[in-house]
Design a protein around this motif. Structure first.
Motif, PDB file in Angstrom:
ATOM      1  N   HIS A   1       0.869  -1.186   0.000  1.00 11.32           N
ATOM      2  CA  HIS A   1       0.000   0.000   0.000  1.00 11.32           C
ATOM      3  C   HIS A   1       0.906   1.238   0.000  1.00 11.32           C
ATOM      4  O   HIS A   1       1.762   1.363   0.881  1.00 11.32           O
TER       5      HIS A   1
ATOM      6  N   ARG B   1       3.072   0.621  10.047  1.00  9.94           N
ATOM      7  CA  ARG B   1       1.701   0.350   9.619  1.00  9.94           C
ATOM      8  C   ARG B   1       1.564  -1.133   9.233  1.00  9.94           C
ATOM      9  O   ARG B   1       0.569  -1.785   9.524  1.00  9.94           O
TER      10      ARG B   1
ATOM     11  N   GLU C   1      -3.582  -7.157  13.059  1.00  6.61           N
ATOM     12  CA  GLU C   1      -5.026  -7.234  12.792  1.00  6.61           C
ATOM     13  C   GLU C   1      -5.368  -8.315  11.775  1.00  6.61           C
ATOM     14  O   GLU C   1      -6.512  -8.439  11.343  1.00  6.61           O
TER      15      GLU C   1
ATOM     16  N   TRP D   1       1.733   2.975   3.296  1.00  8.50           N
ATOM     17  CA  TRP D   1       2.189   2.215   4.460  1.00  8.50           C
ATOM     18  C   TRP D   1       3.689   2.379   4.679  1.00  8.50           C
ATOM     19  O   TRP D   1       4.455   2.598   3.748  1.00  8.50           O
TER      20      TRP D   1
ATOM     21  N   GLN E   1      -0.985  -3.817  10.800  1.00  9.21           N
ATOM     22  CA  GLN E   1      -1.920  -4.576   9.969  1.00  9.21           C
ATOM     23  C   GLN E   1      -1.743  -6.080  10.175  1.00  9.21           C
ATOM     24  O   GLN E   1      -2.712  -6.830  10.110  1.00  9.21           O
ATOM     25  N   CYS E   2      -0.518  -6.503  10.441  1.00  7.15           N
ATOM     26  CA  CYS E   2      -0.279  -7.928  10.737  1.00  7.15           C
ATOM     27  C   CYS E   2      -1.016  -8.319  12.004  1.00  7.15           C
ATOM     28  O   CYS E   2      -1.653  -9.368  12.074  1.00  7.15           O
TER      29      CYS E   2
ATOM     30  N   HIS F   1      -4.279  -8.735   8.543  1.00  9.67           N
ATOM     31  CA  HIS F   1      -4.361  -8.368   7.120  1.00  9.67           C
ATOM     32  C   HIS F   1      -3.540  -9.362   6.274  1.00  9.67           C
ATOM     33  O   HIS F   1      -2.331  -9.500   6.487  1.00  9.67           O
ATOM     34  N   PRO F   2      -4.196 -10.084   5.322  1.00 10.44           N
ATOM     35  CA  PRO F   2      -3.499 -11.169   4.613  1.00 10.44           C
ATOM     36  C   PRO F   2      -2.229 -10.726   3.874  1.00 10.44           C
ATOM     37  O   PRO F   2      -1.197 -11.403   3.961  1.00 10.44           O
TER      38      PRO F   2
ATOM     39  N   ALA G   1      -0.301  -8.161   4.463  1.00  7.21           N
ATOM     40  CA  ALA G   1       0.724  -7.770   5.441  1.00  7.21           C
ATOM     41  C   ALA G   1       1.369  -9.023   6.041  1.00  7.21           C
ATOM     42  O   ALA G   1       2.596  -9.091   6.203  1.00  7.21           O
TER      43      ALA G   1
END
Ligand SMILES: [Zn+2]
Length: 305
Positions: free
Chosen positions: A204, A211, A218, A207, A215-216, A220-221, A223
Motif C-alpha cells: 500500500h 503500519r 489485525e 504504508w 496490519q499484521c 491483514h493477509p 501484510a
C-alpha cells in the motif's frame, strides 16, 4: 573534574550514532550511574560532532564525582579497533579517517577504546543482558540496516581488518536488490527496517513498516505475507550463522525487535521448519538502547586489568 585512576570503579560508556550521542557513567557491575544524551549535530560535520562528543564527556566526568578509569566508545561506522580510528561512517559526515581514540586520549589523558557500535552492544548484552552462562553467541541488530557481531568465549571476533560479523552483507538472493556495499541480494536488503518500509509500500503506497506491523496484528493477509517472507529470509541467515559458529544463542536486537511480539513465534516456526534436526536458539536482546553504552564501558574495563 575527576582524575585518572586505573583502579577506579567507573568508566564512561558512550554510544556515538548518527542521530544521537548517548553516554553514561558505568560501574564495574555494569550499572549506569548517570546518563546524558545529545543530538548528533551532523549538519556541522566532523568539528561539530567532536565538539558535542567532547562536551558530553566533560560533563559526564564532572558528574562521575570519582576518578574515571577510561572511556569506551561504540561508534557507528567501520572502526579500526586497534587504533580507534573511524575508517568509514555514512551516518557521521566528515568523520571518516578521524583517529577518535587518539583525539580523546590527548584531550582527557585517560585510556580510550573505540569500537563499532554493534560490537559494543553485543558486549553489553553479554555483560548486562540475559545470556546466563552463554559466552559464545552471534548478535544481529535489525535496524535501519542489519549489523552483526560475533562473540567467542566472551571475546569479540574482529577478523583481519576488524570487519568480522558483517551479517547484513551475507548474500541471501544472488542477483537480487543492489546494496550500498556494491553487492546484490544482501540480507540487509530483505530484513532491515528500510527493507520492510519498501515491502510495506509495495502493499500500500501509504504504508511504512509500522503500519505493516499494525496490519499484521489485525490479520491483514497481504501484510502477513510480507512478514512471512521476512521471517523466512531472516531464518535462512540465522541458520547459516548457527551452522558456521555453533553459538549458544543468536541474540536479536535493534529497532525492529520492538515489534517482535507480532513475528517472534512465526520466526521460531520458520526456524524449526527450515532446520528440523537442529535447535537454533534465538533470544531477544535485553539491554535495549543501553547495551551500547554498557558494552563500550565493558570493553575499556577489560583492557585496564
Ligand atoms: Zn551489502
Amino acid at each position: 573534574m575527576a582524575a585518572y585512576d586505573s583502579q577506579a570503579g567507573t568508566c564512561l560508556g558512550i554510544d556515538l550514532g548518527g542521530t544521537g550521542i548517548k553516554g553514561a557513567v558505568v560501574n564495574r557491575e555494569g550499572e549506569l550511574k548517570y546518563q546524558l544524551s545529545v543530538r548528533t549535530p551532523v549538519e556541522e560535520g566532523r568539528e561539530g560532532i567532536l565538539r558535542a562528543l567532547f562536551s558530553l564527556i566533560t560533563e559526564l566526568m564532572h558528574e562521575a564525582q570519582e576518578p574515571v578509569a577510561g572511556i569506551g566508545i561504540g561508534s557507528a561506522g567501520r572502526i579500526d579497533p586497534v587504533t580507534g580510528t573511524i575508517l568509514a561512517a555514512a551516518n557521521l559526515p566528515g568523520c571518516a579517517g578521524t583517529p577518535l581514540a587518539k583525539l580523546i586520549h590527548e584531550k582527557f589523558g585517560i585510556p580510550v577504546h573505540v569500537d563499532n557500535d554493534v560490537n559494543a552492544a553485543a558486549i553489553g548484552e553479554l555483560w548486562a543482558g540475559a545470556l546466563g552462562d552463554i559466552q559464545s553467541f552471534a548478535f544481529v541488530a535489525l535496524g535501519t540496516g542489519v549489523g552483526g557481531a560475533l562473540v567467542n568465549e566472551g571475546r569479540l571476533i574482529y577478523g583481519e581488518r576488524g570487519a568480522a560479523g558483517e551479517v547484513g552483507h551475507m548474500i541471501l538472493k544472488p542477483g537480487g536488490t543492489l546494496c550500498g556495499c556494491g553487492q546484490r541480494g544482501c540480507l540487509e536488503q530483505y530484513v532491515s527496517g528500510t527493507a520492510l518500509n519498501r515491502a510495506a509500500q509495495a502493499v500500500h503506497p501509504e504504508w511504512n513498516s509500522h503500519r505493516l506491523i499494525q496490519q499484521c496484528a489485525e490479520g491483514h493477509p497481504a501484510a502477513l505475507e510480507v512478514i512471512d517472507q521476512f521471517v523466512k529470509d531472516l531464518s535462512s541467515a540465522l541458520i547459516t550463522l548457527h551452522n558456521l559458529l555453533d553459538p549458544g544463542a543468536i541474540v536479536l536486537g535493534g529497532g525492529l525487535t520492538a515489534s517482535s511480539s507480532v513475528w517472534w513465534s512465526r520466526l521460531e516456526e520458520a526456524l524449526s521448519a527450515m532446520s528440523p534436526k537442529k535447535s537454533v536458539t534465538v533470544r531477544a536482546a535485553q539491554a535495549g538502547n543501553q547495551a551500547g553504552m554498557i558494552g563500550a564501558a565493558g570493553l575499556v574495563f577489560s583492557r585496564l586489568t
